[in-house]
Design an enzyme around this catalytic site. Structure first.
Site, PDB file in Angstrom:
ATOM      1  N   GLY A 191      37.957  49.225  39.559  1.00 16.57           N
ATOM      2  CA  GLY A 191      38.021  50.672  39.334  1.00 16.57           C
ATOM      3  C   GLY A 191      36.740  51.165  38.685  1.00 16.57           C
ATOM      4  O   GLY A 191      36.209  52.227  39.041  1.00 16.57           O
TER       5      GLY A 191
ATOM      6  N   ILE B 157      40.772  48.518  41.413  1.00 21.78           N
ATOM      7  CA  ILE B 157      41.719  47.791  40.561  1.00 21.78           C
ATOM      8  C   ILE B 157      40.962  47.213  39.369  1.00 21.78           C
ATOM      9  O   ILE B 157      40.041  46.407  39.537  1.00 21.78           O
ATOM     10  CB  ILE B 157      42.420  46.678  41.355  1.00 21.78           C
ATOM     11  CG1 ILE B 157      43.340  47.300  42.405  1.00 21.78           C
ATOM     12  CG2 ILE B 157      43.192  45.749  40.432  1.00 21.78           C
ATOM     13  CD1 ILE B 157      44.097  46.311  43.274  1.00 21.78           C
ATOM     14  N   CYS B 158      41.351  47.635  38.186  1.00 24.26           N
ATOM     15  CA  CYS B 158      40.775  47.142  36.925  1.00 24.26           C
ATOM     16  C   CYS B 158      39.246  47.263  36.950  1.00 24.26           C
ATOM     17  O   CYS B 158      38.722  48.366  37.096  1.00 24.26           O
ATOM     18  CB  CYS B 158      41.257  45.707  36.675  1.00 24.26           C
ATOM     19  SG  CYS B 158      40.817  45.099  35.045  1.00 24.26           S
ATOM     20  N   GLN B 159      38.529  46.153  36.837  1.00 25.31           N
ATOM     21  CA  GLN B 159      37.066  46.228  36.873  1.00 25.31           C
ATOM     22  C   GLN B 159      36.596  46.828  38.203  1.00 25.31           C
ATOM     23  O   GLN B 159      35.570  47.504  38.257  1.00 25.31           O
ATOM     24  CB  GLN B 159      36.484  44.816  36.703  1.00 25.31           C
ATOM     25  CG  GLN B 159      34.984  44.759  36.645  1.00 25.31           C
ATOM     26  CD  GLN B 159      34.466  43.327  36.814  1.00 25.31           C
ATOM     27  OE1 GLN B 159      35.043  42.526  37.548  1.00 25.31           O
ATOM     28  NE2 GLN B 159      33.386  43.011  36.124  1.00 25.31           N
TER      29      GLN B 159
END
Lengths: 355, 350
Positions: A150, A146-148
């Site tokens: 990722g 998720i986001c960072q």
């Protein structure tokens, strides 16, 4: 033609109506004692320093055999993925028969000042992956970043592909120098070495400030006027408060890891140039050959779609799928549309690749 | 719309303001059991919040403060536009000159920015809705990273550069050693440098504010040209938000803005770093642990932990190899979860 179909009296009436809503809303706010978050049952199965690895209790009779480890960002808290019953990516994924684990990095303090990206990715994350592999008795697991988180998952997969079966990235920055990336633009000239030397860990308030400055008038102004409109509805108000709690629940960032992330990614854009070194290993996204599902949000103001979609040109995977979510960076996890669309899409994509 | 039987409707705007805030404050006082005096409308929300704040759960207080702040903005907008509408009304319904009245009105608002000048006090005399959230947001965000001389820092943020120079030129050298005095003097210079960049930032916000008003004017004219109507204060508020965001976004993507912003942050961090050095000197004299010393300890501990992890990993590898050679079961991972050795926690909702 004069466009104003307004008089001072009409404005006064509108302000009066606004005041009534505000006064009524005070009663609503007064009755809200606590705003709970994190709705799905889970069990802590591994702890190390501030990190806790959770396994969520299944909600279906049959489950996918390959577990999914959710790698959250260091920024903000992971309960955003399990905010409330009708707004939970995790709940949706469990209902779709996935076996879900989640890494919660916790709240770093001054003792964590010198934790590096290597410690986070080749250390903590690798050990979490090993625990999940052991628990599920499989050699390779699915990663969902998720986001960072990722970006971390991409770095991890490029170095430990033998432990990953499928990779799902959601609103993940890959190319940090795309033209619509205001966050990147704003931090480009910051002396990050000096900032970390001065502050040690980076306070959460500083990060919040950075995020709010991307849309300051909407995020620090308009949304609170919008809120007055819904204050008479306790349920909607609690939902708003839940989001607000999440937005301002910002852990400090371990200084050294933050310095590296800003320098390598935001300032030098090294993720797409195979220039990030973690310990003695170099992250090269071209190493990644496994199936990838890359989910981005069409209206994302934090991680512009172009930044995420750049992944397609960086990896060697022959099984690469993109999925556009019609919403923003947060809506992808908490909106009703996301709840309908994403968990099932992820489960379907995985079931074709995890048998 | 006028209803003379109600205290909330009256053609006299100022009188009206006073009436509705009085009435509204009474409502608040009723809820809290406080029937104290009613302040003028500008201070009304502050008063109301202070009165009712004690009744609010802690988790809700910051949110309520934000609502209050934005409500002040909304009232301020109402006040300004009511004045414009009065002017247009006085000019007569047949007057086609609303555009020049609007232009005069916008020019009047823009003049408020000119009063900001080099002195931060000007901000507080402006209409609330003209004050950029970036202005107060910066100070709020930086409080968590301000050095130990908070008062001095606040003074620097709120004074003109010339005043600060004067302040430092009059400051006597003090401190136990010559080196300490030198460090203090350097900190003073760094604070002045930060203050210079803060002022540049303020000036940029002033420019942005004026341009946002031009954009707002254009948006209103565009609506008129498209034969569309403005029927509510909320519509004006939304137009102003859109105008401000568009103007800000255009500036923020400019390299010049990024460099100016970085200069501001970098100057603050240099000052903060120097403050850390001074603080360490004080702590050292008192024979207390310094931040530099603590950093050394934490760094060494970090290195040791990494070494232990490395040994552990190699040990696991050896165990796996031995297990394989002796024909024992081949579990995918040999590492024993730490949880097995540590106390397990009961999972709780966040």
């Amino acid at each position: 033609m004069n466009p104003f179909e307004l008089t001072p009296e009409k404005i006064a009436a509108e302000v009066f109506e606004f005041n009534q809503k505000l006064a009524g809303g005070f009663e609503t706010l007064r009755q809200i004692q606590d705003v709970s978050t994190g709705v799905s049952d889970r069990e802590a199965i591994y702890e190390e320093d501030k990190l806790v690895l959770y396994r969520y209790k299944s909600r279906t009779e049959k489950q996918h055999t390959v577990p999914v480890l959710i790698v959250y960002a260091l920024v903000n808290r992971p309960y955003m993925a399990d905010l409330q019953e009708d707004r939970s990516l995790i709940r949706g994924a469990l209902d779709a028969g996935l076996d879900i684990y989640l890494v919660d990095w916790g709240y770093p303090d001054s003792a964590d000042r010198f934790l590096t990206l290597d410690d986070y990715i080749n250390g903590y994350l690798d050990r979490c992956v090993d625990v999940v592999r052991k628990q599920a008795s499989v050699d390779r697991i699915n990663l969902l970043g998720i986001c960072q988180g990722g970006t971390f998952s991409l770095c991890y997969t490029s170095l430990h592909q033998d432990k990953v079966r499928n990779l799902i990235t959601t609103v993940t920055p890959v190319d940090f120098h795309t033209s619509h990336d205001l966050l990147s633009q704003l931090v480009r000239h910051i002396d990050i070495d000096n900032t970390v030397a001065a502050l040690g860990n980076i306070p959460g308030e500083v990060l919040n400030w950075a995020f709010l400055t991307l849309k300051p008038f909407r995020l620090m102004g308009q949304k609170y006027i919008d809120l007055v409109e819904i204050l008479s509805d306790p349920e909607k108000t609690v939902n708003f408060l839940r989001m607000e709690k999440w937005i301002f629940d910002s852990p400090a960032q371990a200084g050294e890891a933050y310095r590296q992330f800003i320098r390598y990614c935001y300032q030098e854009n090294q993720l797409i140039k195979a220039g990030i070194k973690l310990g003695d290993k170099t992250v090269n996204l071209e190493n990644i050959t496994l199936p990838i599902l890359n989910i981005y949000a069409r209206d994302d103001h934090l991680v512009p779609p172009d930044s995420s979609k750049a992944l397609a040109g960086c990896v060697s995977s022959s099984d690469y799928t993109e999925l556009e979510f019609p919403g923003g960076h947060i809506g992808i996890y908490v909106s009703a549309r996301a709840r309908e669309m994403l968990p099932q899409a992820i489960a379907d994509w995985l079931s074709k690749r995890s048998v | 719309m006028e209803n003379k039987s109600s205290p909330f409707f009256h053609p006299d705007w100022l009188k009206l303001q006073q009436q509705y805030t009085d009435a509204f404050a009474s409502m608040g006082a009723e809820q809290s059991g406080d029937s104290g005096k009613h302040p003028p409308w500008q201070d009304f929300l502050n008063q109301w919040r202070q009165t009712l704040d004690k009744d609010l759960p802690g988790s809700v207080k910051p949110l309520f403060a934000n609502i209050q702040q934005q409500s002040t903005v909304f009232y301020s907008l109402a006040d300004e536009f009511a004045s414009l509408l009065n002017t247009i009304k006085t000019a007569g319904p047949t007057s086609g000159d609303w555009r020049s009245l609007l232009a005069d009105f916008i020019a009047g608002l823009k003049r408020q920015f000119d009063n900001v000048g080099m002195d931060n006090k000007g901000w507080s005399s402006m209409s609330s809705f003209l004050r950029s959230p970036l202005h107060y947001g910066w100070w709020q965000a930086m409080q968590s990273s301000t050095p130990f001389v908070d008062t001095l820092f606040e003074t620097a943020s709120n004074q003109s550069h010339e005043k600060m120079q004067q302040y430092f030129s009059m400051m006597p050298g003090f401190g136990p050693t010559r080196e300490f005095q030198e460090k203090l003097s350097q900190a003073g210079l760094l604070l002045q440098d930060y203050q210079k960049h803060y002022q540049t930032y303020q000036q940029a916000l002033t420019k942005l504010g004026k341009q946002s008003l031009d954009r707002l004017e254009q948006k209103i004219v565009d609506l008129a040209n498209a034969q569309q109507k403005i029927t509510s204060l909320r519509q004006i508020y939304n137009l102003w938000i859109d105008a401000s965001e568009e103007t800000y976004s255009r500036h923020a993507f400019d390299d010049g803005h990024a460099i100016m912003y970085a200069n501001l942050v970098n100057a603050l961090m240099k000052y903060r770093l120097q403050s850390n050095v001074i603080m360490d000197m004080v702590l050292e004299v008192m024979n207390l642990p310094t931040s530099a010393g603590m950093n050394t300890v934490i760094k060494r501990q970090q290195q040791m932990r990494n070494s232990v992890q490395q040994f552990q990993s190699e040990l696991d590898q050896i165990r796996r190899t031995v297990k394989k050679k002796t024909g024992a079961g081949s579990s995918p991972v040999a590492r024993k979860p730490v949880a097995a050795r540590k106390k397990k926690t009961t999972p709780k909702p966040e």
